[in-house]
Structures are given as C-alpha cells and as structure tokens.
Design an enzyme around this catalytic site. Structure first.
Site, PDB file in Angstrom:
ATOM      1  CE  LYS A  85      -4.425   0.270   2.361  1.00  0.00           C
ATOM      2  NZ  LYS A  85      -5.058   0.341   3.674  1.00  0.00           N
TER       3      LYS A  85
HETATM    4  C1  E4P Z   1      -8.549   0.721   3.834  1.00  0.00           C
HETATM    5  O1  E4P Z   1      -7.729   0.381   3.009  1.00  0.00           O
HETATM    6  C2  E4P Z   1      -8.431   1.979   4.574  1.00  0.00           C
HETATM    7  O2  E4P Z   1      -7.157   2.114   5.126  1.00  0.00           O
HETATM    8  C3  E4P Z   1      -9.506   2.127   5.631  1.00  0.00           C
HETATM    9  O3  E4P Z   1     -10.739   1.655   5.127  1.00  0.00           O
HETATM   10  C4  E4P Z   1      -9.610   3.573   6.113  1.00  0.00           C
HETATM   11  O4  E4P Z   1     -10.722   3.705   6.931  1.00  0.00           O
HETATM   12  P1  E4P Z   1     -10.939   4.930   7.937  1.00  0.00           P
HETATM   13  O5  E4P Z   1     -11.406   6.107   7.145  1.00  0.00           O
HETATM   14  O6  E4P Z   1     -11.994   4.421   8.876  1.00  0.00           O
HETATM   15  O7  E4P Z   1      -9.631   5.212   8.625  1.00  0.00           O
END
Ligand code: E4P
Length: 225
Positions: A85
């Site tokens: 990522k």
């Molecule tokens: C997924 O890849 C994201 O990191 C995650 O859904 C972010 O979610 P949040 O907005 O609750 O931090």
C-alpha cells in the site's frame, strides 16, 4: 462478483469471517495495527497471509521515494499474498513509488484517495488496486458514489486493469450504496460486517416460522393414527 476484503489485522476476526465464506482478502493500515496493541509487525503480517487465501495490503510508512521503494520491496518479499500500500502524496511521489514497484512485478494498492483524478493517476501509474476512502471523500466535499460510478465506467470502457477498492466504511448502508454503484472490492471493518446479516424483519420471520413448525409438530402428534 464484488469482492469483500476485511479491514482488520485481527487474526480472530479474520478466522470469524473466513468461516462465513465471504473473505477474499485483507487490508491493513497504521491505525489498524495500532488497535492491535504491541504485536510483532512482521509476524502478524505473515500470520494474516497464512490465514487468508488472497491479497493482504500492507501500508508503507516512510517518506522519501527511495525509502518507500525499499520498504515496499521488503514487505513484498515476506509473502506472495502481500500487496504494498502506498499513499497518494500531493506531490506525486507515491505515484513514482507505485510505478517503480509495478515495473518490478510487485502488486500495489494506492491508498488514501478522495477524488476521481487521484484514482485515474494511480491506475495510469500501474497500481493493481486503487483505494477510494468513501466517508473521508464525502467529508472533503466530494461525491464518492458518483466517483465510484465514473471510475468503474471508465475502467470498463478503457480496459483499465486497476480494481477499485472502496474503504472508509462506517455503516452497512455505505456498503450497500458503494456495492450498488459498482465497486469492484469493498473493504469492511468487522463491526460493520457483523451488522450486515441482520434485519429485524428477518428475525421476526424466523421466529414466526419456528412457532408454526412447533404448532405443526404438535398437530401431527395429536392426529389420531
Ligand atoms: C482501507 O484500506 C483503509 O485504510 C480504511 O478503510 C480507512 O478507513 P478509515 O477512514 O476508517 O480510517
């Protein structure tokens, strides 16, 4: 068919939803790891990869392009399920990292994206997955539902291979709306997934049918032979 990823680094939660037969992969980030307490990061990533028969997104944490590339290569070397990522930094440095990693055959998930333009740039740079943060996008004044529709339509028209992951999910209704808009992948926190099989009317209907079955059994028993 839409894929469902688990937005968690908890082994017990991954086991729970794997049993449901609905888990196609896992996504993690720094906040998700913080909520796991002081676990050994590499060991936990390996354990997750060994539990899940699918992609496991692991987020880079460094700042410069060379550091991010080294970090991404390191994570990718840990297990074949790892997807690296990389954040969409405002100066384009994340795009450079995704492009370099993609050129060396490493799967990437470009993350923290709020707009259609960001998704398209990430796809052009060679990301395997492009992640739209549904609620954070909405909070910043964007229309994430329209962005999902537009990205999915463009990807289909132009043969863009990058799959759209929709994350930052807060309610079961967010999941329904994003799935119906055409998201390729939904990444969902456990708290929301647990709510999804429930409908008050389903529970009432099950109770009504249970009662009817008991009445049927009683009637069958009382019937003269
Ligand atoms: C997924 O890849 C994201 O990191 C995650 O859904 C972010 O979610 P949040 O907005 O609750 O931090």
């Amino acid at each position: 068919m839409v894929q469902i990823f688990l937005d968690t680094a908890s082994l017990s939660e991954i086991e729970e939803f794997t049993k449901w037969g609905i888990a196609d992969g896992v996504t993690t980030n720094q906040k998700i790891f913080l909520s796991e307490g002081g676990v050994d990061f590499k060991k936990r990533v390996m354990d997750i990869c060994n539990l899940v028969n699918g992609p496991v997104s692991v987020e880079t944490t460094k700042s410069t392009v060379p550091e991010l590339i080294v970090e991404g290569r390191e994570y990718a070397s840990w297990h074949g399920n790892v997807v690296v990522k990389v954040a969409m930094f405002g100066d384009g440095r994340g795009l450079q990292v995704v492009n370099q990693l993609a050129r060396s055959g490493i799967k990437t998930n470009m993350t923290v994206m709020m707009t259609y333009n960001q998704l398209m740039l990430a796809a052009k740079a060679g990301a395997t997955y492009v992640s739209l943060f549904y609620n954070r996008s909405k909070e910043s004044g964007e229309d994430p539902v329209q962005i999902i529709r537009d990205y999915v339509a463009t990807a289909k028209e132009q043969g863009i291979p990058a799959k759209l992951i929709v994350g930052s999910i807060r309610t079961p209704e967010d999941v329904a709306t994003a799935m119906a808009a055409g998201a390729h992948v939904m990444t969902i926190p456990s708290k929301i997934l647990r709510q999804m099989p429930f409908s008050k009317r389903s529970e009432e209907t099950i109770a009504e049918f249970d009662k009817a079955w008991q009445d049927f059994l009683a009637a069958a028993k009382a019937r003269p032979v």
